[in-house]
Design an enzyme around this catalytic site. Sequence first.
Site, PDB file in Angstrom:
ATOM      1  N   THR A  17       0.730  -1.852  -0.198  1.00  0.00           N
ATOM      2  CA  THR A  17       0.047  -0.114  -0.338  1.00  0.00           C
ATOM      3  C   THR A  17       0.841   1.492   0.073  1.00  0.00           C
ATOM      4  O   THR A  17       0.622   1.975  -0.852  1.00  0.00           O
ATOM      5  CB  THR A  17      -0.946   0.267   1.384  1.00  0.00           C
ATOM      6  N   THR A  18       1.611   1.458   1.241  1.00  0.00           N
ATOM      7  CA  THR A  18       2.851   2.633   0.664  1.00  0.00           C
ATOM      8  C   THR A  18       3.843   2.742  -0.399  1.00  0.00           C
ATOM      9  O   THR A  18       3.895   3.846  -0.928  1.00  0.00           O
ATOM     10  CB  THR A  18       4.104   2.368   2.525  1.00  0.00           C
TER      11      THR A  18
ATOM     12  N   TYR B 113     -14.646  -5.756  -5.277  1.00  0.00           N
ATOM     13  CA  TYR B 113     -15.961  -6.665  -4.512  1.00  0.00           C
ATOM     14  C   TYR B 113     -16.174  -6.210  -2.788  1.00  0.00           C
ATOM     15  O   TYR B 113     -14.456  -6.801  -2.204  1.00  0.00           O
ATOM     16  CB  TYR B 113     -16.647  -7.276  -4.948  1.00  0.00           C
TER      17      TYR B 113
ATOM     18  N   TYR C 153      -2.984 -10.637   3.382  1.00  0.00           N
ATOM     19  CA  TYR C 153      -2.759  -9.097   4.120  1.00  0.00           C
ATOM     20  C   TYR C 153      -3.954  -8.331   4.804  1.00  0.00           C
ATOM     21  O   TYR C 153      -5.221  -8.240   3.799  1.00  0.00           O
ATOM     22  CB  TYR C 153      -2.334  -8.563   2.304  1.00  0.00           C
TER      23      TYR C 153
ATOM     24  N   LYS D 167      -0.090 -10.187   6.775  1.00  0.00           N
ATOM     25  CA  LYS D 167       0.191  -8.501   7.496  1.00  0.00           C
ATOM     26  C   LYS D 167      -0.575  -8.366   8.546  1.00  0.00           C
ATOM     27  O   LYS D 167      -1.738  -8.082   7.303  1.00  0.00           O
ATOM     28  CB  LYS D 167       1.075  -8.274   6.111  1.00  0.00           C
TER      29      LYS D 167
ATOM     30  N   ILE E 119       5.951  -4.923   9.041  1.00  0.00           N
ATOM     31  CA  ILE E 119       6.260  -4.301   7.998  1.00  0.00           C
ATOM     32  C   ILE E 119       5.275  -3.042   8.542  1.00  0.00           C
ATOM     33  O   ILE E 119       4.373  -3.119   7.991  1.00  0.00           O
ATOM     34  CB  ILE E 119       5.340  -4.834   6.989  1.00  0.00           C
TER      35      ILE E 119
END
Lengths: 302, 302
Positions: B49-50, B113, B142, B172, B213
């Site tokens: 994401t980062t 979705y 994740y 994570k 993380i």
Amino acid sequence: MDGKHVVAGVYCAAATPLQANGDPDLALFADHCRHLIDQGCHGIALLGTTGEANSFSQNERRAILESALAAGIAPDRLMPGTGVAAIPETVALTRHALSLGVTKVVMLPPFYYNGVSDEGLYAAYSQIIEKTGDDRLKVILYHIPQVSGIPLSMPLVKRLAAAFPGTVVGIKDSAGDLANMQAIVKELPHFSVLAGADPLLLPLLQSGGAGCITATSNLVANSLRFIFDHVWDAERAAEIEAAQARINAYRTLSNAYVQIPTVKAMIALRTGEEAWFRTRAPLLPLNESERADLAAKFAALP
Amino acid sequence: MDGKHVVAGVYCAAATPLQANGDPDLALFADHCRHLIDQGCHGIALLGTTGEANSFSQNERRAILESALAAGIAPDRLMPGTGVAAIPETVALTRHALSLGVTKVVMLPPFYYNGVSDEGLYAAYSQIIEKTGDDRLKVILYHIPQVSGIPLSMPLVKRLAAAFPGTVVGIKDSAGDLANMQAIVKELPHFSVLAGADPLLLPLLQSGGAGCITATSNLVANSLRFIFDHVWDAERAAEIEAAQARINAYRTLSNAYVQIPTVKAMIALRTGEEAWFRTRAPLLPLNESERADLAAKFAALP
């Protein structure tokens, strides 16, 4: 279509049948597209939420669009979804459509991040349009915050319409709020406001809206077309009411279980084709008891 | 790493610098990866994401991973994100990583979705693993529902861990709920529970977790590594407290504005490289006044 809007009419958010191995069943999809046109759809908004577009790879999406063209559907009746999370891929899908003569697309904003600013969404859409670089392009913005997580605000819509006249020409509003659609019509009378929910077609048309893109039109396109054609005909009021009641009955049943698999199962019940029962994960097909229940209720629909 | 978990340690959710034309700056990214290892990261969880992974095309993602390897980072220290909305593309990205000897990946569920069932998510993950078809694969699930819209429930995590032992090896957890992480550790003691939030590294390790993380490790990896190495050393309590205070100060500042652009701007302030100020739409870079404010506060950090 109606002389006032660039995009107007009844568009079907076409579902996508799958082979037993999970690949799209392109032959059945082509049959379905022809059926939808026969039933009176002005066009087919394939590869949207109902079409499970974001569960298909870029190459599968290209093949699905190409199969509709190969089935003889005119390019100007096709309006694929091309908006994905990554701008370069949105540009690539949009350019692919244009390369086939398909100039109208329904475009989600990049949908991974949420809580993004209007400024960021404006940047995204304007970069996509500029990088696509084709004056033929007609974009229908896609407002479906309950799925995408990204509302398209009135100021953003107005800004995009003003910045890209003739390109950003409309919005599919799937949030189900008629007042929001009416407000856009009031602010932008020539902008194509298309309802994402079947029961809103009639009141939206009466308010100056352009039409609809709905899931239930996979099943009752002829009734939606009847409403579109006769909305201003007072002598047809009873028939319009009956058409709307039929649409609503199908729509209500499609929400008996998870909507997309249920719409697909209803197409399966109409066609007898198992491919329509299948879905791509994370969506799951109806189970046996749901199928049996649905079949009984489907048989009783008007 | 710690003898108990397949994946353990301090992993950096590496950010991705951009050239002026918006392309990833692969040379600066390679420099950053080497810097992170020098600072003590056990590994680099790139393309999360980062890292704005979902704003890059499939080809750009491949190039970013390849650039880290070309920079001399060992494959077993790299843990790219490979989960996208469409299963065939998740499989393709995962197979690409494996083809390079990169066997550990962080995998989002299909994220278009929402409100999907655990059964649907189980189907998605199991299809991805089966279609990837490589026994070397190690998947870190994740869980970042505030962005993806898709929570990974305890029953789902347990079911996947049981069905794919040696493959689904960890999670994570970026939801920020320490109690949830501790509950997973309790249920699955050898499962690698990795905190997505820096302040939770210490308490999670004390509870038997495997590491972290995080985004702030782009800036203070050495302090996170210090905590990881000395968590059980009572004589170092004051140093651990100081390290945690430093981490928290960086993290707090990174939330002064939108987090990802702010983390990137802080790397820009450290390196003097403009490429780190840039973001992909829909994320926007800090504006001038935000940059000035951030620079002043950054200079005062411990």
